[in-house]
Design a protein around this motif. Structure first.
Motif, mmCIF file in Angstrom:
data_model
loop_
_atom_site.group_PDB
_atom_site.id
_atom_site.type_symbol
_atom_site.label_atom_id
_atom_site.label_comp_id
_atom_site.label_asym_id
_atom_site.label_seq_id
_atom_site.Cartn_x
_atom_site.Cartn_y
_atom_site.Cartn_z
ATOM 1 N N VAL A 154 3.832 1.240 -3.540
ATOM 2 C CA VAL A 154 2.742 1.502 -4.482
ATOM 3 C C VAL A 154 1.990 0.211 -4.798
ATOM 4 N N THR A 211 -7.635 9.244 5.241
ATOM 5 C CA THR A 211 -7.250 8.297 4.198
ATOM 6 C C THR A 211 -7.692 6.885 4.561
ATOM 7 N N GLY A 214 -0.375 -1.075 -2.134
ATOM 8 C CA GLY A 214 -1.492 -0.213 -1.772
ATOM 9 C C GLY A 214 -1.189 0.769 -0.660
ATOM 10 N N THR A 215 0.069 0.893 -0.252
ATOM 11 C CA THR A 215 0.436 1.854 0.778
ATOM 12 C C THR A 215 0.265 3.270 0.241
ATOM 13 N N ILE A 216 -0.305 4.138 1.062
ATOM 14 C CA ILE A 216 -0.630 5.491 0.636
ATOM 15 C C ILE A 216 0.302 6.490 1.315
ATOM 16 N N THR A 272 -4.169 -1.983 3.494
ATOM 17 C CA THR A 272 -3.648 -0.663 3.157
ATOM 18 C C THR A 272 -3.112 0.031 4.399
ATOM 19 N N VAL A 277 -0.769 3.540 5.693
ATOM 20 C CA VAL A 277 -0.261 4.832 5.241
ATOM 21 C C VAL A 277 1.198 4.910 5.683
#
Length: 236
Positions: A82, A103, A85-87, A59, A61
């Protein structure tokens, strides 16, 4: 489910066929438990290759603008981030850096892998730049080991500003995990955080073979785009 399909059925096999990854040290990534992948940052494609090469979910960000693009390109980019899993994180405010770390801490406390670019932005010229101490705070707060990841030639595959990547073998090196648990009681000590960050950057320099520059990449980028002051002629 969509993540699994994209990584193992759709995008993953296609990219591996086209770019024939030359990956070394992948076994340094622990099979379970929280892990921080600290990567150098040469290209937009870094955030594509790294998650697809690691067996576990990684993951990262990313700035919120990546999720709000228009048209087909914007939709494809949003679906990719999405599904991997990238936020999204709003980087416009003063608390943005803390929000990004919080995060990633949630990811690590769930026993998963957090990816981070210690330089904070893409290298403007391929050299390795001074790391920001967020990676050290993340390591000290979570207690997770840090695995340095050197992307060797993604700037050749997809230079900044280029949408279509060159079909070329991608080369990635994973270093041995770095354990900073001995500094757990020194969280908040800026000298310790700088020392931890510098140790991570040294490993990235060794793995990547790139020249190290002890200034922040963001500062250099600002200097490059800033207008040159004009001089007013003075009459003698």
């Amino acid at each position: 489910m969509f993540y699994w399909l994209l990584k193992y059925v759709v995008l993953g096999p296609v990219l591996k066929c086209l770019f024939r990854p030359d990956v070394r040290g992948l076994d340094h990534v622990p099979a379970s438990g929280p892990v921080i992948l600290a990567c150098n940052h040469l290209s937009f494609s870094d955030s594509i290759f790294t998650p697809l090469l690691v067996k576990r979910r990684v993951t990262f960000v990313a700035k919120a603008e990546y999720f709000t693009g228009k048209g087909i390109k914007g939709w494809l980019m949003r679906q990719f981030f999405v599904s991997t899993g990238t936020i999204p994180v709003d980087r416009s405010g003063g608390k943005a850096a803390r929000a990004a770390l919080d995060t990633q801490l949630r990811v690590l406390r769930s026993g998963n892998i957090a990816g981070i670019y210690p330089e904070g932005t893409r290298s403007p010229d391929g050299r390795l730049y001074r790391g920001k101490t967020g990676v050290a705070r993340l390591a000290l707060e979570s207690g997770a080991p840090v695995v340095p990841v050197a992307l060797l030639n993604t700037d050749e595959i997809q230079p900044t500003g280029k949408l279509i990547p060159k079909i070329k073998r991608v080369k990635v090196r994973f270093g041995e995990p770095l354990d900073f648990s001995r500094y757990a009681s020194s969280l908040g000590d800026r000298f310790v955080e700088r020392a931890v960050t510098d140790e991570i950057m040294y490993e990235l320099m060794t793995l990547s073979g790139r020249e190290y520059v002890d200034v922040y990449a963001a500062s250099l980028k600002t200097a490059i785009v800033a207008p040159t002051p004009t001089r007013t002629p003075v009459n003698d």
